[in-house]
Motif scaffolding. Structure first.
Motif, PDB file in Angstrom:
ATOM      1  N   LEU A   1      -3.434 -21.531  -8.555  1.00 29.28           N
ATOM      2  CA  LEU A   1      -3.003 -21.191  -7.336  1.00 29.28           C
ATOM      3  C   LEU A   1      -2.928 -19.875  -6.829  1.00 29.28           C
ATOM      4  N   ALA A   2      -3.375 -19.620  -5.638  1.00 26.66           N
ATOM      5  CA  ALA A   2      -3.506 -18.323  -4.949  1.00 26.66           C
ATOM      6  C   ALA A   2      -2.686 -18.156  -3.741  1.00 26.66           C
ATOM      7  N   LEU A   3      -2.358 -16.910  -3.563  1.00 28.90           N
ATOM      8  CA  LEU A   3      -1.665 -16.420  -2.333  1.00 28.90           C
ATOM      9  C   LEU A   3      -2.279 -15.350  -1.754  1.00 28.90           C
ATOM     10  N   GLN A   4      -3.168 -15.487  -0.778  1.00 28.80           N
ATOM     11  CA  GLN A   4      -3.804 -14.479  -0.238  1.00 28.80           C
ATOM     12  C   GLN A   4      -2.976 -13.892   0.893  1.00 28.80           C
ATOM     13  N   MET A   5      -2.599 -12.639   0.802  1.00 37.07           N
ATOM     14  CA  MET A   5      -1.643 -11.950   1.568  1.00 37.07           C
ATOM     15  C   MET A   5      -2.300 -10.832   2.432  1.00 37.07           C
ATOM     16  N   ASN A   6      -2.014 -10.747   3.817  1.00 42.15           N
ATOM     17  CA  ASN A   6      -2.685  -9.737   4.590  1.00 42.15           C
ATOM     18  C   ASN A   6      -1.739  -9.101   5.486  1.00 42.15           C
ATOM     19  N   ASP A   7      -1.908  -7.902   5.931  1.00 36.78           N
ATOM     20  CA  ASP A   7      -1.045  -7.177   6.569  1.00 36.78           C
ATOM     21  C   ASP A   7       0.328  -7.129   6.319  1.00 36.78           C
TER      22      ASP A   7
ATOM     23  N   ASN B   1       3.866 -15.927   9.410  1.00 33.66           N
ATOM     24  CA  ASN B   1       3.285 -15.721  10.845  1.00 33.66           C
ATOM     25  C   ASN B   1       1.966 -15.427  10.748  1.00 33.66           C
ATOM     26  N   GLY B   2       1.214 -16.404   9.921  1.00 27.60           N
ATOM     27  CA  GLY B   2      -0.355 -16.445   9.742  1.00 27.60           C
ATOM     28  C   GLY B   2      -0.852 -15.212   8.992  1.00 27.60           C
ATOM     29  N   ARG B   3       0.054 -14.645   8.348  1.00 22.82           N
ATOM     30  CA  ARG B   3      -0.469 -13.460   7.569  1.00 22.82           C
ATOM     31  C   ARG B   3      -1.049 -13.875   5.826  1.00 22.82           C
ATOM     32  N   PHE B   4      -0.383 -15.064   5.641  1.00 23.76           N
ATOM     33  CA  PHE B   4      -0.777 -15.479   4.134  1.00 23.76           C
ATOM     34  C   PHE B   4      -1.366 -16.987   4.169  1.00 23.76           C
ATOM     35  N   SER B   5      -2.142 -17.056   3.152  1.00 24.61           N
ATOM     36  CA  SER B   5      -2.798 -18.242   3.158  1.00 24.61           C
ATOM     37  C   SER B   5      -2.868 -18.909   1.449  1.00 24.61           C
ATOM     38  N   ILE B   6      -2.155 -20.045   1.454  1.00 22.76           N
ATOM     39  CA  ILE B   6      -2.137 -20.576   0.051  1.00 22.76           C
ATOM     40  C   ILE B   6      -3.003 -21.670  -0.260  1.00 22.76           C
ATOM     41  N   SER B   7      -3.450 -21.256  -1.512  1.00 28.86           N
ATOM     42  CA  SER B   7      -4.924 -22.406  -1.715  1.00 28.86           C
ATOM     43  C   SER B   7      -4.683 -22.808  -3.209  1.00 28.86           C
ATOM     44  N   VAL B   8      -5.422 -23.946  -3.640  1.00 29.25           N
ATOM     45  CA  VAL B   8      -5.189 -24.286  -5.094  1.00 29.25           C
ATOM     46  C   VAL B   8      -6.650 -24.717  -5.628  1.00 29.25           C
ATOM     47  N   ASN B   9      -6.949 -24.587  -6.652  1.00 32.58           N
ATOM     48  CA  ASN B   9      -8.089 -25.022  -7.426  1.00 32.58           C
ATOM     49  C   ASN B   9      -7.786 -26.032  -8.461  1.00 32.58           C
ATOM     50  N   ASN B  10      -7.852 -27.224  -8.304  1.00 34.81           N
ATOM     51  CA  ASN B  10      -7.345 -28.236  -9.234  1.00 34.81           C
ATOM     52  C   ASN B  10      -8.188 -28.094 -10.525  1.00 34.81           C
ATOM     53  N   ALA B  11      -9.326 -27.924 -10.084  1.00 35.47           N
ATOM     54  CA  ALA B  11     -10.173 -27.836 -11.378  1.00 35.47           C
ATOM     55  C   ALA B  11      -9.954 -26.919 -12.313  1.00 35.47           C
ATOM     56  N   GLU B  12      -9.393 -25.938 -12.002  1.00 39.95           N
ATOM     57  CA  GLU B  12      -8.995 -24.721 -12.842  1.00 39.95           C
ATOM     58  C   GLU B  12      -7.627 -24.423 -12.928  1.00 39.95           C
ATOM     59  N   ASN B  13      -7.064 -25.240 -12.344  1.00 35.02           N
ATOM     60  CA  ASN B  13      -5.218 -25.201 -12.548  1.00 35.02           C
ATOM     61  C   ASN B  13      -5.091 -24.029 -11.940  1.00 35.02           C
TER      62      ASN B  13
ATOM     63  N   PRO C   1       1.265  -0.040   3.602  1.00 36.09           N
ATOM     64  CA  PRO C   1       1.398  -1.297   4.773  1.00 36.09           C
ATOM     65  C   PRO C   1      -0.028  -1.533   5.475  1.00 36.09           C
ATOM     66  N   GLY C   2      -0.087  -2.740   5.953  1.00 36.49           N
ATOM     67  CA  GLY C   2      -1.222  -3.012   6.441  1.00 36.49           C
ATOM     68  C   GLY C   2      -2.306  -3.631   5.638  1.00 36.49           C
ATOM     69  N   GLY C   3      -2.178  -3.463   4.201  1.00 29.63           N
ATOM     70  CA  GLY C   3      -3.003  -3.764   3.257  1.00 29.63           C
ATOM     71  C   GLY C   3      -3.088  -5.306   2.818  1.00 29.63           C
ATOM     72  N   SER C   4      -3.706  -5.713   2.040  1.00 32.85           N
ATOM     73  CA  SER C   4      -4.038  -7.103   1.423  1.00 32.85           C
ATOM     74  C   SER C   4      -3.789  -6.931  -0.092  1.00 32.85           C
ATOM     75  N   LEU C   5      -3.307  -8.295  -0.827  1.00 34.47           N
ATOM     76  CA  LEU C   5      -3.321  -8.429  -1.804  1.00 34.47           C
ATOM     77  C   LEU C   5      -3.258  -9.968  -2.146  1.00 34.47           C
ATOM     78  N   THR C   6      -3.858 -10.429  -3.155  1.00 30.65           N
ATOM     79  CA  THR C   6      -4.119 -11.844  -3.722  1.00 30.65           C
ATOM     80  C   THR C   6      -3.301 -11.942  -4.875  1.00 30.65           C
ATOM     81  N   LEU C   7      -2.441 -12.870  -4.895  1.00 35.74           N
ATOM     82  CA  LEU C   7      -1.648 -13.482  -6.038  1.00 35.74           C
ATOM     83  C   LEU C   7      -2.106 -14.633  -6.846  1.00 35.74           C
ATOM     84  N   SER C   8      -2.282 -14.763  -7.927  1.00 34.91           N
ATOM     85  CA  SER C   8      -2.664 -15.902  -8.638  1.00 34.91           C
ATOM     86  C   SER C   8      -1.441 -16.403  -9.615  1.00 34.91           C
TER      87      SER C   8
END
Length: 120
Positions: free
Chosen positions: A79-85, A65-77, A14-21
């Motif tokens: 998608l990422a989901l940065q998850m905090n807290d 609630n501001g904890r996650f951030s979604i991003s995409v790299n179209n050149a590499e096809n 709990p309180g940690g972070s993880l990035t999904l691809s």
């Protein structure tokens, strides 16, 4: 056809972070938007976040609630989901979805999911 495959899940405290691809392949040029969904045990699959492939506009579920951030790299096809807290209630299988369209009908492609477990 589009194929998507998730990676990056695991066990985090709990309180940690993880990035999904999510890696997309196939007719990736047809992808209009990509999203993350999740499904906890005994619950229905729910929306987490979405990003428009052209504009980059993003949308999040209220519980993020501001904890996650979604991003995409179209050149590499990818998608990422940065998850905090992360909290125990974030424990779920997380799914990647790609959206395209044909003849004005939306088409959705899903991955197999990646498990995220938040526990001490």
């Amino acid at each position: 056809q589009v194929q998507v495959a998730e990676s990056g899940g695991g066990l985090v405290q709990p309180g940690g972070s993880l990035t999904l691809s999510c890696a997309a392949s196939g007719r990736t040029f047809t992808i209009e938007a990509m999203s993350w969904f999740r499904q906890a045990p005994g619950k229905e699959r729910e929306f987490v976040a979405r990003i428009n492939s052209y504009s980059g506009a993003t949308m999040y579920a209220e519980f993020v609630n501001g904890r996650f951030s979604i991003s995409v790299n179209n050149a590499e096809n990818t998608l990422a989901l940065q998850m905090n807290d992360l909290q125990p209630e974030d424990t779920a299988v997380y799914y990647c979805q790609a959206q395209s369209s044909q003849n004005r009908q939306a088409l959705y492609y899903w991955g197999q999911g990646t498990q995220v477990t938040v526990s001490s």
